[in-house]
Design a protein around this motif. Sequence first.
Motif, PDB file in Angstrom:
ATOM      1  N   GLU A 241     -17.074   8.338 -32.487  1.00  0.00           N
ATOM      2  CA  GLU A 241     -17.189   9.069 -33.538  1.00  0.00           C
ATOM      3  C   GLU A 241     -17.707   8.090 -34.746  1.00  0.00           C
ATOM      4  N   GLY A 242     -18.557   8.525 -35.472  1.00  0.00           N
ATOM      5  CA  GLY A 242     -18.977   7.627 -36.539  1.00  0.00           C
ATOM      6  C   GLY A 242     -20.429   7.346 -36.901  1.00  0.00           C
ATOM      7  N   SER A 243     -20.598   7.221 -38.029  1.00  0.00           N
ATOM      8  CA  SER A 243     -22.092   7.048 -38.391  1.00  0.00           C
ATOM      9  C   SER A 243     -22.758   5.850 -37.828  1.00  0.00           C
ATOM     10  N   TYR A 244     -24.099   5.948 -37.483  1.00  0.00           N
ATOM     11  CA  TYR A 244     -24.741   4.986 -36.974  1.00  0.00           C
ATOM     12  C   TYR A 244     -24.807   3.522 -38.205  1.00  0.00           C
ATOM     13  N   ASP A 245     -24.599   3.936 -39.318  1.00  0.00           N
ATOM     14  CA  ASP A 245     -24.288   2.994 -40.466  1.00  0.00           C
ATOM     15  C   ASP A 245     -23.789   1.674 -39.694  1.00  0.00           C
ATOM     16  N   ARG A 246     -22.619   1.679 -39.092  1.00  0.00           N
ATOM     17  CA  ARG A 246     -21.709   0.749 -38.738  1.00  0.00           C
ATOM     18  C   ARG A 246     -22.455  -0.345 -37.702  1.00  0.00           C
ATOM     19  N   ILE A 247     -23.657   0.329 -36.945  1.00  0.00           N
ATOM     20  CA  ILE A 247     -24.456  -0.521 -36.190  1.00  0.00           C
ATOM     21  C   ILE A 247     -25.763  -0.790 -36.630  1.00  0.00           C
ATOM     22  N   MET A 248     -26.082  -0.677 -37.908  1.00  0.00           N
ATOM     23  CA  MET A 248     -27.434  -0.842 -38.103  1.00  0.00           C
ATOM     24  C   MET A 248     -27.824  -2.166 -38.079  1.00  0.00           C
ATOM     25  N   ASP A 249     -27.334  -3.151 -38.331  1.00  0.00           N
ATOM     26  CA  ASP A 249     -27.752  -4.359 -38.249  1.00  0.00           C
ATOM     27  C   ASP A 249     -28.107  -4.717 -36.704  1.00  0.00           C
ATOM     28  N   PRO A 250     -27.454  -4.631 -35.624  1.00  0.00           N
ATOM     29  CA  PRO A 250     -27.909  -4.786 -34.349  1.00  0.00           C
ATOM     30  C   PRO A 250     -28.909  -3.863 -33.881  1.00  0.00           C
ATOM     31  N   LEU A 251     -29.016  -2.658 -34.614  1.00  0.00           N
ATOM     32  CA  LEU A 251     -30.139  -1.740 -34.205  1.00  0.00           C
ATOM     33  C   LEU A 251     -31.485  -2.214 -34.925  1.00  0.00           C
ATOM     34  N   ARG A 252     -31.283  -2.900 -36.045  1.00  0.00           N
ATOM     35  CA  ARG A 252     -32.538  -3.512 -36.836  1.00  0.00           C
ATOM     36  C   ARG A 252     -33.027  -4.570 -36.003  1.00  0.00           C
ATOM     37  N   ALA A 253     -32.073  -5.360 -35.253  1.00  0.00           N
ATOM     38  CA  ALA A 253     -32.465  -6.547 -34.494  1.00  0.00           C
ATOM     39  C   ALA A 253     -33.014  -6.364 -33.072  1.00  0.00           C
ATOM     40  N   LEU A 254     -33.000  -5.037 -32.724  1.00  0.00           N
ATOM     41  CA  LEU A 254     -33.546  -4.591 -31.349  1.00  0.00           C
ATOM     42  C   LEU A 254     -35.266  -4.854 -31.470  1.00  0.00           C
ATOM     43  N   ASP A 255     -35.850  -5.365 -30.476  1.00  0.00           N
ATOM     44  CA  ASP A 255     -37.139  -5.350 -30.517  1.00  0.00           C
ATOM     45  C   ASP A 255     -37.707  -4.395 -29.387  1.00  0.00           C
ATOM     46  N   VAL A 256     -37.796  -2.969 -29.799  1.00  0.00           N
ATOM     47  CA  VAL A 256     -38.337  -2.195 -29.009  1.00  0.00           C
ATOM     48  C   VAL A 256     -38.913  -1.142 -29.845  1.00  0.00           C
ATOM     49  N   ASP A 257     -39.660  -0.322 -29.260  1.00  0.00           N
ATOM     50  CA  ASP A 257     -40.450   0.821 -29.790  1.00  0.00           C
ATOM     51  C   ASP A 257     -39.711   2.240 -30.140  1.00  0.00           C
ATOM     52  N   GLN A 258     -38.578   2.593 -29.585  1.00  0.00           N
ATOM     53  CA  GLN A 258     -38.055   3.717 -29.750  1.00  0.00           C
ATOM     54  C   GLN A 258     -36.722   3.861 -29.684  1.00  0.00           C
ATOM     55  N   LEU A 259     -35.823   4.432 -30.240  1.00  0.00           N
ATOM     56  CA  LEU A 259     -34.464   4.758 -30.528  1.00  0.00           C
ATOM     57  C   LEU A 259     -34.219   6.250 -30.070  1.00  0.00           C
ATOM     58  N   MET A 260     -33.187   6.604 -29.053  1.00  0.00           N
ATOM     59  CA  MET A 260     -32.973   7.790 -28.514  1.00  0.00           C
ATOM     60  C   MET A 260     -31.591   8.000 -29.285  1.00  0.00           C
ATOM     61  N   MET A 261     -31.537   8.872 -30.262  1.00  0.00           N
ATOM     62  CA  MET A 261     -30.236   9.041 -31.043  1.00  0.00           C
ATOM     63  C   MET A 261     -29.691  10.413 -31.195  1.00  0.00           C
ATOM     64  N   GLU A 262     -28.485  10.372 -31.206  1.00  0.00           N
ATOM     65  CA  GLU A 262     -27.664  12.014 -31.316  1.00  0.00           C
ATOM     66  C   GLU A 262     -27.433  12.488 -32.459  1.00  0.00           C
ATOM     67  N   PHE A 263     -27.862  13.707 -32.913  1.00  0.00           N
ATOM     68  CA  PHE A 263     -27.566  14.229 -34.054  1.00  0.00           C
ATOM     69  C   PHE A 263     -27.028  15.657 -34.103  1.00  0.00           C
ATOM     70  N   THR A 264     -26.867  16.185 -32.986  1.00  0.00           N
ATOM     71  CA  THR A 264     -26.428  17.688 -32.928  1.00  0.00           C
ATOM     72  C   THR A 264     -24.871  17.872 -33.373  1.00  0.00           C
ATOM     73  N   ILE A 265     -24.147  16.726 -32.602  1.00  0.00           N
ATOM     74  CA  ILE A 265     -22.537  16.773 -32.800  1.00  0.00           C
ATOM     75  C   ILE A 265     -22.250  16.277 -34.122  1.00  0.00           C
ATOM     76  N   PRO A 266     -21.111  16.869 -34.526  1.00  0.00           N
ATOM     77  CA  PRO A 266     -20.661  16.413 -35.868  1.00  0.00           C
ATOM     78  C   PRO A 266     -20.253  14.772 -35.909  1.00  0.00           C
ATOM     79  N   ALA A 267     -19.888  14.266 -34.751  1.00  0.00           N
ATOM     80  CA  ALA A 267     -19.626  12.915 -34.544  1.00  0.00           C
ATOM     81  C   ALA A 267     -20.541  11.859 -35.129  1.00  0.00           C
ATOM     82  N   ALA A 268     -21.924  12.288 -35.016  1.00  0.00           N
ATOM     83  CA  ALA A 268     -22.943  11.501 -35.266  1.00  0.00           C
ATOM     84  C   ALA A 268     -23.355  11.220 -36.699  1.00  0.00           C
TER      85      ALA A 268
END
Length: 357
Positions: A241-268
């Motif tokens: 549980e927790g916002s994606y904000d905590r892992i924003m640095d590693p996400l920005r470091a990814l050299d990919v085209d698409q991120l599949m992210m969850e948003f329907t659950i309150p934990a997101a």
Amino acid sequence: MSQPLLFPTTVVGSMPRPLFVKELFDEFHEGKVSDAERQRLLDESVPLAIALQETAGVDIVSDGEWRRFSYVGVISDVASGFTRGLSGEKRDGKYWHTVTGEVTPGNADVLAEHARFAIAHSSRPVKVALPSPYLLSVRMWDETVSKNVYPTREDFARAIVPILRAQVTALADAGVHTVQLDDPHLCLFVDPEVRKTFADADREAMHCASLINDVFQGMNGIVRAVHLCRRNKGRQGWVGEGSYDRIMDPLRALDVDQLMMEFTIPAAGDMRCLRDLPAHFRIGLGCVDCRGEVIDSPETIVERVEKAMEHVAKERLVLAPDCGFAPGNAADIPLDEAYAKLRNMARAAHVLRERHG
């Protein structure tokens, strides 16, 4: 030149496995069904998973992952060095693969062969998911039996990278549209309780991202995707549980085209975090619940997507469920329920195209 489709729809990977598919694997593991017979029956079965998605209106489909015992254990189909057995109390008596020998390539073409089968039986682009190196290192490296071959978890993770790179290359050559690396453990670094278990959680998350980059480095001709989730426990919910904000640095470091992210659950957490992602990322927006019994209406899905549009351009959005419907071999989500959820997702995409196209 035609414009790219707005609000394309896809699945994360797995579709619910009917009882006959589950029992087919049980009988194979018990030696009651030969591998040749299993493959024959799966060849008869997999088109059903594809047809279900196409009938629902999904634009980019998978083979439902019905050929896999689990989304993690599939690595043992393409590499050797693993021991499979009942793990007893540690894994609740479930089957589990553990690395006990040097990991060497096995049948490099097996997943590509499955992909070619799916492509031949579908009128839509096909995606294939693979477990990430970090996921495999967490689930399959055991200090008591693995350290004689791979002294550290990181050693094993790096050894698996070339195995996965070969699979990505083979899948691209087979004509797969999207190759996705599943990495729920990267997403778990959003959770304060998980972070407490590491001396340096940020370093560990960045290590995870670097392994993904090593797998995809130099890969062309495919959409390179990463699936982030908080562990899918089916009806039991999720873990992190927790916002994606905590892992924003590693996400920005990814050299990919698409991120599949969850948003329907309150934990997101809040979708505002989408603003902080690089503009070249397409967002596989988790806008359909895949765990609970409630079937989201098209109107509810439209509202979620339009909320995301407050933070990211509509051209970057891909509609998807939060996770696969049956990532584990024990998942028990009804097939008709998954169909209804995908059908409503496709209907929502039609509304969005009419309204925002």
